[in-house]
Design an enzyme around this catalytic site. Structure first.
Site, PDB file in Angstrom:
ATOM      1  N   ASP A 451       0.672  -1.344   0.022  1.00 19.57           N
ATOM      2  CA  ASP A 451       0.082  -0.049   0.116  1.00 19.57           C
ATOM      3  C   ASP A 451       0.913   1.156   0.113  1.00 19.57           C
ATOM      4  O   ASP A 451       2.251   1.156   0.599  1.00 19.57           O
ATOM      5  CB  ASP A 451      -0.947   0.121   1.035  1.00 19.57           C
ATOM      6  CG  ASP A 451      -1.722   0.954   1.597  1.00 19.57           C
ATOM      7  OD1 ASP A 451      -2.431   1.766   0.406  1.00 19.57           O
ATOM      8  OD2 ASP A 451      -1.899   1.872   2.609  1.00 19.57           O
ATOM      9  N   ASP A 827      -1.243  -0.775   5.885  1.00 17.49           N
ATOM     10  CA  ASP A 827      -1.233  -0.159   7.172  1.00 17.49           C
ATOM     11  C   ASP A 827      -2.712  -0.613   8.116  1.00 17.49           C
ATOM     12  O   ASP A 827      -2.868  -0.133   9.072  1.00 17.49           O
ATOM     13  CB  ASP A 827      -1.485   1.229   7.297  1.00 17.49           C
ATOM     14  CG  ASP A 827      -2.739   1.840   6.162  1.00 17.49           C
ATOM     15  OD1 ASP A 827      -3.371   0.905   5.770  1.00 17.49           O
ATOM     16  OD2 ASP A 827      -2.959   3.154   6.131  1.00 17.49           O
ATOM     17  N   ASP A 831      -6.828  -2.251   3.876  1.00 19.89           N
ATOM     18  CA  ASP A 831      -5.898  -3.411   3.264  1.00 19.89           C
ATOM     19  C   ASP A 831      -6.315  -4.781   3.872  1.00 19.89           C
ATOM     20  O   ASP A 831      -5.565  -5.747   3.676  1.00 19.89           O
ATOM     21  CB  ASP A 831      -4.216  -3.035   3.348  1.00 19.89           C
ATOM     22  CG  ASP A 831      -4.135  -1.794   2.631  1.00 19.89           C
ATOM     23  OD1 ASP A 831      -4.248  -1.364   1.852  1.00 19.89           O
ATOM     24  OD2 ASP A 831      -3.505  -0.949   3.749  1.00 19.89           O
TER      25      ASP A 831
END
Length: 1133
Positions: A451, A827, A831
């Site tokens: 990410d 994080d 996700d």
């Protein structure tokens, strides 16, 4: 209470209806079963052995039934194709008037049969699909009704049962792999090898105990994180009227109406009926920001409640209630326990996705191969064993030993303990491992997916300023204005957000907080109007409606009421901010504005677009009733907010190391394509010197829409590739596919947008295409071409932008389906689904969001990924090393057994203990767990395929070498002048242990142990060199000294010695009890070990049997009489 008629027959299997309480652990079908108790009693060992094979148990011990009252169990087939057998019972179903229906629990979720739909369904409080007015009109539950609901839904708590130590030990010991161990123990016991048996039992118990203690620790930590017993105020009807009572939170039932008057951690999911509040969902998303929540809109009485679209009115279990805007917050409880959003995350952690068992499957095949070789060896010696009239029991033992030594049962435990050591090392580096199975998997990683925001870049952002449309000037602060007549963008900055003030500090999304601070206006809350507002001079700007940010809309918007507190005049505005592409799509944009945006993005900034429209007073009521899509239509674009998001300090260095180690790196971001590309170019994930192809999609009404392919040159010039010459849709796709293939071959980089994902999703829906691997070959060629095109783009693209959470999960899944081992790093916010889908997931969130990942870093440094990969390489190489080495040693021992039986001998119990413990195929491999990872990732070509040419060749070469060493030792012994032949068993018809064959082969095995350990050792690039393992080196030196091999003292050269090879024989006093008399060392070419002048002498054949060469500490050569030899050994050994 009405009792159901359950005599009717039901079809098997029965489908399962989808619900909102299952999360990712869904089930597809249920089959009713009746248990055959007699079979289970008679074949109880089979039941234990097959306890992890529900499909086998179903066929052997159960029979399918079609009536509910006949069913004792159910066979459950889950969506991930795992299966279970669960106990079933009859339970009252309040949703069907109290009729009794069959009920079971699978993976902590309760299911009950619904006769009307002829489907099973997870037990949930029915609220999805109800109108807001229906929900608002709910009345407090009657006291007596609560007890029934608690019995049906369960208590309102996430109660994790931490199994006792003995329960976990039983689970470990009843695993099928351990049955070989039990078999071996029985055989060893009959052979009276009691010490060896005891050693095996002690080591097995110790290792299993350590594993169980670790598992209990992880589960206890999880249980503590889920504990949230508090007191709440609930409204109940006691038969005379409504009353407010205080009860324990775990005694709350779905449908209860609860009142909150203070800050608390939510113990259930609930919907706000009255009031508004500020919460932080850090325990769920990992983002510690304040989020505003408000009551359901009672004026929208026909709107339907859906969890996904009603998040602004829903409070989730585990979130922290930070501030209640009014005196009281009234909510209705909708989901409790494992059915809550947090409960679904915890269930997913407790029942992770099945890991890749390729290594285990290969291990079984290689074991079968080795067993075949041993069987050939056994059959080749069988005639000899029969000729010497060896007792049938002994021959039977040698046959049964094939199972013991071809599939060593201690091997899985040794691999498990090395994984355990690896997890402990990571814990010392502030990285928590959740799943021991992922320890080796991390060493196989080929593709790293990151990410962007919060992972590659820092969490904080800096607001550089803003530009108005059509202007190239960036304002780094609000221009001085009359406070009673501020600009429209100033008004927007002050109120178009969900920032709140708590203890004089602004809290909320970081970008929102920066914007609110930038506005310089004061933010407060009007308790009478129950609305947030900002103020400037005599003006107040009230937020009367909020459309929260959602990835589907890529924007957030508010309806604002401007009030002049003196004149009482007011206006209404609709303010919106979000992705610039979204804002431009909602307004009429000039080409100059697009060029302005392109310039900002190309400078690497993170951009938000903002716009507005004024709402006439006469239309405000109707406007508030419009849908979000209708409200956001035809806004006027105002300009762009400019943010700067910096890379983490170590990101560039770590990514560079990943690239040098040849990992396939992908960035999967929700940010716009150009910004994501700029970050990727800065990290050299994408080569900025090559053109970049952006794959996008824009849906157009009344026109057949296709992918839009844009090529960006290194000088930032762009060109939209024209495919208008295509004759039809299939030709269009063929041309685009051909272009992309050529672009890949020409090393052009690719950026794939979330809208392009949507194009293929739309294709799948309209053209009935399935992207599941098992369905691909069953579809026509044109469809297969579309699927191949999609897969090709996913596999070869390095940058994914504007990607929604479910699309991230799809990317990871498609990469896995292309036989890549994938690690997802995020994080923990958007996700979670992708992290859980990956083979290995790594999260940075210090919250319950972490439980979706295999590893959780307590620091935000990207170096944690490097540590996980390095440790994974150690665990993987150790697993391969242990498997090959353990198997070779077991085969060597079995060959020794066969050879000794050929000469009426066998290993004594003491020798078995020495081999198993001191010489270390057990202890040494435990010590190998102390092998340390490298400091830096290096390019790895390690192949853990046990059937690779290298691995099979090395095992077969070792197998051949062991046979040659045994043959050489026996032949050397037979040629020795001190050889004494043994022609029979001992007086008690048992093997003879005090024989020269016994001693020679025992020492041969001990020496070969060192060959196995050293030859199978895997060093760089997987882990540090062997000599850097201090514990192993000292241990080896201790063994060498014990075996009298530290200093080479006596060399006897025999007649048949081949040039360049030597047999080193150490003679011991034969009166040394039943211990060792001769040690034979079969070495490599001697000139590797001795000076050249000695090699010349040793390569000459010595024909005098009584000549002896002694190499003492001063390296001089002496010739002595044979009689001096015994005196020498008596003095020195």
């Amino acid at each position: 209470m009405r009792v159901s008629s359950i005599e009717a027959e039901m079809e098997n299997p029965i489908d399962v209806d989808k619900t909102d309480v299952e999360g990712e652990l869904k089930i597809k079908q249920v089959t009713l079963l009746r248990e055959n108790i007699v079979k289970k009693i008679v074949f109880f060992l089979v039941a234990i052995f097959c306890s992890d094979r529900p499909s086998v148990l179903k066929k052997v011990f159960y029979e399918e039934v079609s009536k509910q009252e006949e069913a004792t169990h159910v066979y459950v087939l889950a969506s991930d194709l795992t299966d279970y057998i669960e106990e079933a019972s009859l339970k009252e179903n309040p949703e069907e008037g109290g009729e009794k229906s069959i009920y079971f629990v699978n993976r902590l979720q309760k299911y009950i049969y619904h006769k009307k739909q002829n489907k099973f369904r997870a037990i949930e409080y029915f609220i999805q699909g109800k109108s807001y007015s229906e929900i608002a009109n709910n009345k407090p539950l009657a006291t007596g009704r609560v007890d029934q609901l608690l019995a049906y839904y369960g208590k309102s708590e996430i109660e994790i049962n931490v199994p006792s130590f003995l329960t976990l030990m039983w689970r470990e010991f009843k695993k099928p792999i351990n049955f070989l161990l039990y078999f071996g123990i029985i055989v060893w016991g009959i052979e009276q090898m009691y010490v060896s048996t005891a050693i095996t039992v002690v080591f097995t118990t110790t290792i299993n105990s350590l594993i169980c203690i670790y598992i209990r620790g992880v589960m206890q930590k999880l249980k503590d994180a889920c504990l949230n017993n508090t007191s709440v105020i609930v409204q109940r009807h006691n038969g005379q009227g409504y009353q407010e009572i205080t009860v324990a939170s775990n005694m709350i039932a779905p449908g209860d109406i609860v009142l909150f008057k203070r800050e608390v951690t939510l113990p259930f999911d609930c919907v706000i009926l009255e009031g508004s509040c500020q919460v932080t969902e850090a325990n769920i998303t990992g983002e510690n920001v304040a989020i505003g929540k408000c009551q359901i809109p009672t004026d929208h009485h026909n709107d339907i409640f859906k969890y996904e679209s009603s998040k602004s009115h829903t409070l989730f279990q585990g979130t922290q209630l930070m501030k209640i805007e009014d005196d009281i917050l009234k909510v209705i409880v909708v989901r409790t326990g494992f059915g809550s959003y947090k409960g679904q995350i915890i269930r997913a952690l407790l029942y992770p996705k099945p890991f890749n068992k390729k290594f285990q499957q290969q291990a079984v095949k290689l074991t079968i191969l080795m067993a075949t070789l041993l069987l050939i060896g056994f059959l080749s010696t069988l005639s000899r064993l029969l000729d010497i009239e060896l007792p049938p029991l002994f021959i039977a033992f040698r046959f049964l030993d094939i199972l013991i030594y071809s599939a060593p049962p201690g091997m899985p435990m040794l691999i498990a303990i090395t994984n355990f050591v690896g997890l402990k090392r990571l814990k010392n580096n502030q990285i928590l491992g959740q799943d021991p199975n992922s320890a080796s998997q991390a060493g196989r990683i080929q593709t790293l997916c990151f990410d962007k925001t919060g992972t590659l870049t820092e969490d904080k952002v800096d607001l550089i300023g803003y530009q108005l449309k059509g202007q190239n000037q960036t304002f780094d602060k609000i221009q001085c204005q009359d406070p009673n007549n501020i600009s429209i963008e100033h008004k927007l900055f002050s109120i178009c957000h969900e920032v709140t003030k708590i203890n004089n500090k602004l809290l909320g999304d970081l970008m929102d907080v920066k914007m609110a601070e930038f506005s310089t206006l004061d933010i407060d809350y009007d308790h009478e109007a129950k609305q947030h507002y900002s103020k400037s001079g005599n003006k107040r700007f009230y937020c009367i409606q909020v459309n929260q940010f959602h990835s589907e809309y890529q924007s957030m918007s508010v309806v604002c009421k401007e009030v002049d507190m003196i004149t009482k005049e007011f206006k209404h505005y609709f303010f919106i901010k979000g992705s610039p592409e979204k804002i431009q799509s909602l307004s009429h944009v000039q080409s100059s504005e697009k060029a302005q945006l392109s310039t900002l993005i190309n400078e690497g900034y993170r951009i938000l677009g903002f716009g507005y429209k004024e709402i006439p007073q006469s239309e405000i009521d109707a406007f508030l009733d419009l849908s979000r899509e209708q409200q956001e239509a035809n806004v006027q674009s105002l300009g762009f907010l400019i943010y700067k998001n910096n890379l983490k300090p170590d990101t560039q260095e770590v990514i560079k190391e990943f690239k040098e180690a040849c990992y396939n790196i992908k960035v999967i971001s929700g940010d716009n394509p150009i910004t994501t590309l700029k970050i990727s170019q800065e990290l050299e994930i994408v080569n900025r010197k090559n053109p970049t192809v952006i794959i996008n999609f824009e849906e157009t009404e009344n026109v057949k829409s296709h992918l839009i392919i844009t090529e960006i040159q290194p000088d930032n010039s762009t060109q939209v590739i024209d495919f208008s010459s295509a004759q039809n849709e299939q030709d269009y796709i063929n041309k685009q596919m051909s272009y992309c293939c050529d672009a890949f071959l020409n090393n052009k980089s690719f950026c794939f947008s979330g809208k392009a994902h949507y194009y293929f999703q739309l294709k799948a829906k309209t053209d009935h295409i399935s992207f599941k691997p098992e369905w691909v070959k069953m579809q026509d060629k044109s469809v297969q071409k579309i699927i191949s095109f999609y897969q090709m783009l996913i596999i070869n693209t390095n940058v994914f932008a504007r990607t929604q959470p479910e699309q991230k999960q799809t990317i990871v899944r498609l990469l896995k389906e292309s036989d890549q081992i994938v690690c997802m790093v995020g994080d923990g916010a958007n996700d979670c689904s992708a992290i859980r889908e990956a083979d290995v997931g790594i999260s940075f969130a210090e919250a319950d969001g972490q439980f979706s990942s295999s590893y959780v870093s307590l620091s935000t440094s990207l170096s944690c990924v490097k540590r996980v990969l390095l440790e994974g390489r150690v665990n993987l190489s150790n697993s391969v090393e242990i498997f090959k080495g353990y198997l070779q040693v077991a085969l060597l021992r079995y060959l020794g057994f066969l050879t000794l039986a050929y000469f009426y001998s066998s290993y004594s119990s003491g020798q078995m203990d020495w081999q198993a413990l001191a010489s270390g195929y057990f202890l040494v491999y435990l010590i190998l767990g102390c092998n340390t990872p490298l400091k830096k990732l290096e390019k790895s070509v390690f192949d853990d395929n046990l059937f690779s040419i290298y691995n099979v060749t090395s095992v077969l070469f070792g197998f051949t070498l062991h046979i040659l060493s045994i043959v050489g030792c026996v032949e050397s012994l037979h040629a020795s002048p001190i050889y004494k032949e043994v022609n029979s068993l001992d007086a008690e018809n048992n093997f003879q242990f005090e024989t020269q064959h016994n001693t020679v082969l025992n020492f041969n095995i001990l020496i070969n142990f060192f060959y196995v350990i050293i030859s199978n050792h895997i060093g760089k690039p997987m882990k540090d060199r062997y000599y850097k393992n201090t514990i192993a080196i000292y241990y080896d030196l201790g063994l060498i000294y014990t075996c009298k091999c530290m200093i080479l003292q006596v060399l006897l050269i025999l007649e048949h010695t081949h040039h360049g090879l030597i047999f080193l024989i150490l003679l011991l006093d034969q009166e040394f009890s039943s211990s060792l008399t001769v040690q034979v060392y079969f070495s490599l070419p001697m000139n590797l070990f001795l000076p050249e002048e000695f090699s010349l002498n040793f390569t000459q054949e010595v024909k005098k049997e009584k000549e002896l060469l002694i190499c003492n500490s001063s390296s001089t050569i002496l010739e002595v009489d044979y009689n001096l030899r015994l005196n020498y050994f008596q003095q020195n050994f």
